[in-house]
Scaffold this active site. Structure first.
Site, PDB file in Angstrom:
ATOM      1  N   LYS A  79      71.515  29.073  82.637  1.00 48.12           N
ATOM      2  CA  LYS A  79      70.366  29.560  81.854  1.00 48.12           C
ATOM      3  C   LYS A  79      70.366  31.081  81.739  1.00 48.12           C
ATOM      4  CE  LYS A  79      67.354  27.370  84.496  1.00 48.12           C
ATOM      5  NZ  LYS A  79      68.298  26.630  85.362  1.00 48.12           N
ATOM      6  N   ASP A 124      62.699  34.404  84.014  1.00 51.68           N
ATOM      7  CA  ASP A 124      63.190  33.299  84.839  1.00 51.68           C
ATOM      8  C   ASP A 124      62.033  32.649  85.581  1.00 51.68           C
ATOM      9  OD1 ASP A 124      65.043  31.593  85.874  1.00 51.68           O
ATOM     10  OD2 ASP A 124      65.824  32.997  87.373  1.00 51.68           O
ATOM     11  N   ARG A 232      77.862  26.975  89.145  1.00 49.53           N
ATOM     12  CA  ARG A 232      77.686  27.943  90.229  1.00 49.53           C
ATOM     13  C   ARG A 232      78.319  27.437  91.523  1.00 49.53           C
ATOM     14  NH1 ARG A 232      71.871  29.527  90.599  1.00 49.53           N
ATOM     15  NH2 ARG A 232      72.478  31.102  89.069  1.00 49.53           N
TER      16      ARG A 232
END
Length: 357
Positions: A79, A124, A232
């Site tokens: 994102k 975020d 990740r």
């Protein structure tokens, strides 16, 4: 415990786990170098990428700022990376902040009033923003205007402040917590899905090139299979396998090297780590596969209830190894098979009455 919050014990547990999806200090530094710079470089999320490409190209053709964008999905799926790509594609600067950092409407007003025309504001964890700031954001997104309150009580005055057109990119791991009025103000909403192993292999090969690591197809496949569908985590495992290969091998990563290295770090072939296997092991060996209450299960593995519920369980449920039922936690047949434990005989306690296998 509030779903939005993470207690100290949970934070410590996340810091210890190689397979947690939240970014730590090392991840933040390395990700900056590994992030793709444009949509063509971005791997995976084909639908979101295609739709976003149309939104951005149409805005550029009109000479206008892009519509506000909401990106939802689990941590570690890209994102933040997409927000930076949006800014790069639009040729605009980006301002980065987070919901928890905006606790007062004045905090948001200060950020909004300093934006340049066309700038991208990345917010975020937008669902964790305070309610007063959230209500201010409604007007800012729709009318590019905020009302700054001067004074207190009956003498307070609202001064309208015009804002330059900007693009808000909101990111959230819990889209259901966003109020409908806020969701409705986003022109584009994209949901980030977990990655397929083949997509993660492409991510790993790309990262290996940037890190100057030699890796073959089988080595990349081994790491991808243990990465929980999350880029990740794949990049983090790649770095740990690289360390092992440099110290214990010739620096080259193949399947045996990757498997041995991840075995050292206690990440098994399905991506489970020590905590995951401890939860499943207790459920199977001590409670016959369940059902068993969450608190009892947490005591059995020596962890806090919140740690088991928020750190271990989500992946186990997603992998079909554990089920949450009204009576408690229950292991599935796949859990017995994964740990190589023979289920109790028909008529015994726990698992058999539910699954009959």
């Amino acid at each position: 415990m509030n779903w939005d919050e993470t207690g100290p014990d949970t934070d410590e547990r996340l810091d210890e786990r190689l397979v947690h999806a939240d970014a730590d200090g090392e991840d933040t530094a390395v990700e900056a170098a590994l992030r793709p710079k444009d949509l063509d470089e971005f791997v995976g999320q084909e639908k979101v990428r295609e739709q976003l490409d149309l939104v951005l190209k149409a805005a550029l053709a009109r000479g206008a700022t892009a519509d506000h964008v909401l990106l939802s999905g689990a941590p570690g799926l890209g994102k933040t990376t997409l927000s930076m790509i949006i800014a790069a594609e639009m040729g605009a600067p980006i301002r980065i902040t987070s919901g928890p950092a905006i606790q007062h409407a004045g905090d948001l007003a200060a950020i909004l009033s300093s934006l340049q025309e066309g700038e991208v504001l990345f917010l975020d964890e937008i669902h964790r923003m305070s309610r007063p700031a959230e209500e201010m954001l409604y007007m800012a997104m729709e009318d590019f205007r905020v009302d700054v309150i001067v004074g207190k009580g009956p003498g307070a005055t609202a001064i309208p402040l015009e804002l330059p057109p900007f693009t808000l990119v909101g990111a959230t791991t819990r889209a259901g917590l966003l109020p409908p009025p806020l969701r409705d103000r986003f022109g584009f909403t994209g949901h980030m899905e977990f990655y397929a192993p083949t997509e993660l292999e492409r991510v790993i090969h790309r990262s290996a090139r940037l890190l100057d690591v030699e890796i073959d197809a089988d080595g990349a496949a081994e790491i991808a299979g243990r990465s929980r569908g999350t880029p990740r985590i794949a990049n983090r495992l790649l770095r740990r396998v690289r360390d092992y290969a440099q110290v214990k091998a010739d620096g080259r990563i193949d399947r045996p090297v990757a498997a041995t290295a991840l075995g050292v770090y206690e990440v098994d072939a399905r991506g489970l780590d020590r905590l995951d296997r401890a939860v499943l092991g207790a459920l199977l060996k001590l409670f016959g596969g369940g059902p068993v209450g969450l608190s009892t299960l947490a005591v059995a593995v020596g962890e806090e209830r919140e740690t088991v519920e928020e750190v271990a369980e989500p992946f186990l449920v997603r992998e079909g190894l554990l089920a949450r039922t009204p009576r408690g936690r229950v292991a599935t047949p796949a859990a017995w098979a994964h740990l190589g434990i023979v289920p109790p005989q028909q008529g015994g306690k726990g698992q058999q009455g539910l699954f009959g296998a």
